[in-house]
Design a protein around this motif. Sequence first.
Motif, PDB file in Angstrom:
ATOM      1  N   LEU A   3       9.584   5.533  10.992  1.00 18.53           N
ATOM      2  CA  LEU A   3       8.452   4.829  11.604  1.00 18.53           C
ATOM      3  C   LEU A   3       8.857   3.482  12.223  1.00 18.53           C
ATOM      4  O   LEU A   3       7.991   2.671  12.577  1.00 18.53           O
ATOM      5  CB  LEU A   3       7.327   4.638  10.571  1.00 18.53           C
ATOM      6  CG  LEU A   3       6.641   5.970  10.200  1.00 18.53           C
ATOM      7  CD1 LEU A   3       5.722   5.800   8.997  1.00 18.53           C
ATOM      8  CD2 LEU A   3       5.847   6.518  11.378  1.00 18.53           C
ATOM      9  N   ARG A  54       7.855   1.562   4.402  1.00 19.23           N
ATOM     10  CA  ARG A  54       7.670   2.981   4.729  1.00 19.23           C
ATOM     11  C   ARG A  54       8.974   3.559   5.238  1.00 19.23           C
ATOM     12  O   ARG A  54       9.977   2.852   5.322  1.00 19.23           O
ATOM     13  CB  ARG A  54       6.550   3.129   5.756  1.00 19.23           C
ATOM     14  CG  ARG A  54       6.770   2.316   7.001  1.00 19.23           C
ATOM     15  CD  ARG A  54       5.543   2.322   7.880  1.00 19.23           C
ATOM     16  NE  ARG A  54       5.623   1.332   8.936  1.00 19.23           N
ATOM     17  CZ  ARG A  54       4.575   0.869   9.578  1.00 19.23           C
ATOM     18  NH1 ARG A  54       3.368   1.282   9.279  1.00 19.23           N
ATOM     19  NH2 ARG A  54       4.730  -0.028  10.542  1.00 19.23           N
ATOM     20  N   GLU A 100      -4.435   8.651   4.551  1.00 20.44           N
ATOM     21  CA  GLU A 100      -4.423   8.546   6.011  1.00 20.44           C
ATOM     22  C   GLU A 100      -4.760   9.898   6.636  1.00 20.44           C
ATOM     23  O   GLU A 100      -3.904  10.654   7.077  1.00 20.44           O
ATOM     24  CB  GLU A 100      -3.050   8.043   6.468  1.00 20.44           C
ATOM     25  CG  GLU A 100      -2.729   6.703   5.821  1.00 20.44           C
ATOM     26  CD  GLU A 100      -1.900   5.786   6.684  1.00 20.44           C
ATOM     27  OE1 GLU A 100      -0.882   6.228   7.224  1.00 20.44           O
ATOM     28  OE2 GLU A 100      -2.272   4.600   6.793  1.00 20.44           O
ATOM     29  N   ARG A 141       0.826  -1.217   0.000  1.00 22.77           N
ATOM     30  CA  ARG A 141       0.000   0.000   0.000  1.00 22.77           C
ATOM     31  C   ARG A 141       0.853   1.258   0.000  1.00 22.77           C
ATOM     32  O   ARG A 141       1.986   1.290   0.477  1.00 22.77           O
ATOM     33  CB  ARG A 141      -0.988  -0.020   1.155  1.00 22.77           C
ATOM     34  CG  ARG A 141      -0.596   0.278   2.546  1.00 22.77           C
ATOM     35  CD  ARG A 141       0.616  -0.244   3.110  1.00 22.77           C
ATOM     36  NE  ARG A 141       0.684  -0.063   4.534  1.00 22.77           N
ATOM     37  CZ  ARG A 141       1.347   0.921   5.151  1.00 22.77           C
ATOM     38  NH1 ARG A 141       2.070   1.766   4.467  1.00 22.77           N
ATOM     39  NH2 ARG A 141       1.341   1.015   6.477  1.00 22.77           N
ATOM     40  N   LYS A 157       7.543  18.308   5.623  1.00 26.26           N
ATOM     41  CA  LYS A 157       6.605  18.565   4.531  1.00 26.26           C
ATOM     42  C   LYS A 157       6.402  20.053   4.329  1.00 26.26           C
ATOM     43  O   LYS A 157       6.019  20.506   3.274  1.00 26.26           O
ATOM     44  CB  LYS A 157       5.246  17.969   4.890  1.00 26.26           C
ATOM     45  CG  LYS A 157       5.216  16.498   4.754  1.00 26.26           C
ATOM     46  CD  LYS A 157       3.830  16.027   5.082  1.00 26.26           C
ATOM     47  CE  LYS A 157       3.860  14.583   5.440  1.00 26.26           C
ATOM     48  NZ  LYS A 157       2.618  14.117   5.989  1.00 26.26           N
ATOM     49  N   TYR A 172      -2.910   7.356  14.455  1.00 30.27           N
ATOM     50  CA  TYR A 172      -2.186   6.689  13.379  1.00 30.27           C
ATOM     51  C   TYR A 172      -1.915   5.225  13.725  1.00 30.27           C
ATOM     52  O   TYR A 172      -2.177   4.328  12.912  1.00 30.27           O
ATOM     53  CB  TYR A 172      -0.867   7.443  13.103  1.00 30.27           C
ATOM     54  CG  TYR A 172       0.133   6.600  12.367  1.00 30.27           C
ATOM     55  CD1 TYR A 172      -0.102   6.220  11.047  1.00 30.27           C
ATOM     56  CD2 TYR A 172       1.287   6.141  12.998  1.00 30.27           C
ATOM     57  CE1 TYR A 172       0.799   5.411  10.368  1.00 30.27           C
ATOM     58  CE2 TYR A 172       2.190   5.334  12.324  1.00 30.27           C
ATOM     59  CZ  TYR A 172       1.935   4.964  11.015  1.00 30.27           C
ATOM     60  OH  TYR A 172       2.809   4.147  10.358  1.00 30.27           O
ATOM     61  N   VAL A 194      -3.747   2.476  11.244  1.00 29.02           N
ATOM     62  CA  VAL A 194      -2.900   1.836  10.246  1.00 29.02           C
ATOM     63  C   VAL A 194      -2.926   0.306  10.401  1.00 29.02           C
ATOM     64  O   VAL A 194      -2.948  -0.430   9.413  1.00 29.02           O
ATOM     65  CB  VAL A 194      -1.468   2.436  10.354  1.00 29.02           C
ATOM     66  CG1 VAL A 194      -0.647   1.787  11.418  1.00 29.02           C
ATOM     67  CG2 VAL A 194      -0.747   2.385   9.043  1.00 29.02           C
ATOM     68  N   ALA A 243       0.464   5.045   1.452  1.00 29.41           N
ATOM     69  CA  ALA A 243      -0.402   5.590   2.505  1.00 29.41           C
ATOM     70  C   ALA A 243      -0.030   7.023   2.876  1.00 29.41           C
ATOM     71  O   ALA A 243       0.435   7.288   3.986  1.00 29.41           O
ATOM     72  CB  ALA A 243      -0.329   4.676   3.725  1.00 29.41           C
ATOM     73  N   PRO A 244      -0.235   7.972   1.958  1.00 28.76           N
ATOM     74  CA  PRO A 244       0.115   9.357   2.299  1.00 28.76           C
ATOM     75  C   PRO A 244      -0.833   9.989   3.322  1.00 28.76           C
ATOM     76  O   PRO A 244      -2.013   9.656   3.362  1.00 28.76           O
ATOM     77  CB  PRO A 244       0.001  10.082   0.952  1.00 28.76           C
ATOM     78  CG  PRO A 244      -0.924   9.260   0.123  1.00 28.76           C
ATOM     79  CD  PRO A 244      -0.765   7.834   0.583  1.00 28.76           C
ATOM     80  N   THR A 245      -0.270  10.858   4.139  1.00 34.68           N
ATOM     81  CA  THR A 245      -1.072  11.653   5.078  1.00 34.68           C
ATOM     82  C   THR A 245      -1.224  13.041   4.471  1.00 34.68           C
ATOM     83  O   THR A 245      -0.218  13.720   4.264  1.00 34.68           O
ATOM     84  CB  THR A 245      -0.333  11.773   6.430  1.00 34.68           C
ATOM     85  OG1 THR A 245      -0.179  10.474   6.970  1.00 34.68           O
ATOM     86  CG2 THR A 245      -1.096  12.641   7.419  1.00 34.68           C
TER      87      THR A 245
HETATM   88  N1  GLU Z   1       0.779   8.026   6.533  1.00 30.02           N
HETATM   89  C1  GLU Z   1       2.151   7.913   6.955  1.00 30.02           C
HETATM   90  C2  GLU Z   1       2.955   9.066   6.441  1.00 30.02           C
HETATM   91  O1  GLU Z   1       2.556   9.730   5.487  1.00 30.02           O
HETATM   92  C3  GLU Z   1       2.781   6.631   6.491  1.00 30.02           C
HETATM   93  C4  GLU Z   1       2.313   5.567   7.327  1.00 30.02           C
HETATM   94  C5  GLU Z   1       2.664   4.172   6.928  1.00 30.02           C
HETATM   95  O2  GLU Z   1       3.133   3.943   5.814  1.00 30.02           O
HETATM   96  O3  GLU Z   1       2.419   3.314   7.746  1.00 30.02           O
HETATM   97  O4  GLU Z   1       3.984   9.356   7.009  1.00 30.02           O
END
Ligand code: GLU
Length: 280
Positions: A212, A208, A42, A6, A249, A190, A194, A8-10
């Motif tokens: 993280l 990722r 996300e 996946r 960001k 989060y 997630v 998964a952008p925030t």
């Molecule tokens: N949504 C998170 C981010 O943009 C990534 C989370 C993930 O990949 O688990 O930093």
Amino acid sequence: MKVRGRLAPTPSGELHLGHAASFLRVEQSIREKNGTLVLRIEDVDRLRCKQEFVDSSLEALKALGISWEEGPDLGGDFGPYIQSQKTDRYKEIILELKERGLIYPCPISRRQLREHGFSMAHGEPLFPVDLRDSCVEEPEDMWSINWRFRVPDGLEVKFYDQELNKIIAYTAGEDFGDFIVWRRGNMATYELSVVVDDYDMQITEVLRGEDLLLSTARQILLYRCFDWPEPAFGHCPVLKDGEGEKLAKTRGSRSLKSIFAEGRDWREMLKDCGLGKVLD
Ligand code: GLU
């Protein structure tokens, strides 16, 4: 079993070159295995996330040539899955954790925490164990308070990192403490969302950023509570700028949006940052 990954952008800001590198790596890894790629927005943090960043993230992914093959049908195109539409599902999970006594309501504010004093681990404050028992009051509306997951003190959480190619180990209570799974104001955090989503979407591979790594250890504890199969984990290097800081960001100058708008060569830029491998 079919490999599923996946993106998964925030949407709390513009994506930058570091995101481009991780997303390209996710796509590369999934394509190598003939897997399926899913896109998930996300946006559980309703205060920080904005529709304009959802739109620019989708545009950036397309400009990078990244495609995904599953999601709500938008008439030919696949839309993303959207976390803010899943609040009821997250609530169901919180209720189960509560019934099993694995989480507790925590009214302690950040200020109170600072005043109490706490130790730090990996640059983050550890929730003090002696404050656990003072957090007993549950309000009538259980969603109006923060809920914290009680970590099993001293338990070593280990996983193999398929990008770093080594075993990573953290100890609960030492490397990270009790963490928030529900935030007052109707928001899953989060860490919780997630895990629920990666399980619901049958994700088998989570790639990722390296920032993280600790979250992965926390999330593994949640997988184990439910006896859910853990995906394979991998963490990509986080792009550093000249001063060695994590690229934020908010640094518009490096945002993908501005890079595309100025017609700069993002491939060359990735190579200059030592991240050209994702283009192979
Ligand atoms: N949504 C998170 C981010 O943009 C990534 C989370 C993930 O990949 O688990 O930093």
